[in-house]
Scaffold this active site. Structure first.
Site, mmCIF file in Angstrom:
data_model
loop_
_atom_site.group_PDB
_atom_site.id
_atom_site.type_symbol
_atom_site.label_atom_id
_atom_site.label_comp_id
_atom_site.label_asym_id
_atom_site.label_seq_id
_atom_site.Cartn_x
_atom_site.Cartn_y
_atom_site.Cartn_z
ATOM 1 C CB SER A 116 -0.961 0.011 1.198
ATOM 2 O OG SER A 116 -0.276 -0.249 2.393
ATOM 3 C CG HIS A 168 -1.203 4.000 3.950
ATOM 4 N ND1 HIS A 168 -2.462 3.576 4.330
ATOM 5 C CD2 HIS A 168 -0.474 2.866 3.744
ATOM 6 C CE1 HIS A 168 -2.493 2.249 4.335
ATOM 7 N NE2 HIS A 168 -1.302 1.804 4.001
#
Length: 214
Positions: A116, A168
């Site tokens: 991610s 992230h």
């Protein structure tokens, strides 16, 4: 997909093969994930820096793998068409490294895996395209849609436990800056000063985060 986006397809294939390897050699246990290269900041601090990269190809379960594979296939396809094959690879790998460095700096005790960080980096790259080439309506509208998707994902990161929000966001920022540094010749030129400044900021942030994580 293979003909038009071979690098994206290859990255997804590597993640699947690695997942099967983990399952076959001992399963999704912490010791086995560490053996395969999961991110654990204390290990990075003593020199195992390869974990900053290898963690991006590991996953905690088939649902985690499926979600990241589908998302990477979607965003990676478009990024590869607009940036080219090798720029897509550089954007993904730099974002994985940058996001995991941010995780080491701001979450120094957690074990982390997943693609991610790289995926958020590709979102960041597309957001750069939307800002740099906003006169191209198709690129601008698609970048806006991906920006909304980023907002939704960040909101979920706040609500769900054990999700690497810092990683992230780090990947997102690195993807944006790396896209500015690398440029997108298929769409048009990017100012050389902007490219150089973006590269300098990337290097500075990497040094800062690595120093904080030691």
């Amino acid at each position: 997909m293979w003909r038009k986006a071979p690098v994206t397809t290859g990255l997804v294939g590597i993640m699947v093969v690695v997942y099967l390897g983990v399952i076959i050699t001992g399963g999704l246990t912490i010791p086995n994930l560490l053996r395969w290269g999961a991110l654990y900041p204390p290990y990075v601090a003593v020199g195992q820096v390869w974990r900053l990269l290898t963690a991006g190809f590991l996953h905690l379960g088939w649902e985690h793998l499926l979600l990241n594979s589908l998302t990477l296939a979607l965003i990676g396809y478009y990024v590869e068409q607009l940036f080219g094959h090798w720029r897509l690879l550089a954007l993904f790998l730099l974002s994985v490294l940058g996001g995991n460095l941010a995780s080491c700096a701001f979450d120094p005790t957690s074990l982390a895996v997943g693609a991610s960080t790289g995926i958020f980096g590709l979102f960041g790259a597309f957001i750069f395209l939307g800002s740099e080439f906003r006169q191209q309506e198709g690129v601008r509208l698609m970048a806006r849609q991906f920006l909304i998707l980023v907002g939704i994902n960040v909101a979920f990161d706040f609500l769900l436990p054990h999700v690497g929000l810092v990683a992230h966001l780090g990947g997102l920022l690195v993807g944006f800056l790396a896209a500015a540094m690398l440029g997108a010749p298929r769409l048009g030129p990017v100012n050389l000063v902007k490219r150089g400044l973006s590269g300098a900021i990337l290097i500075g942030l990497a040094i800062l985060c690595y120093g904080m994580g030691r």
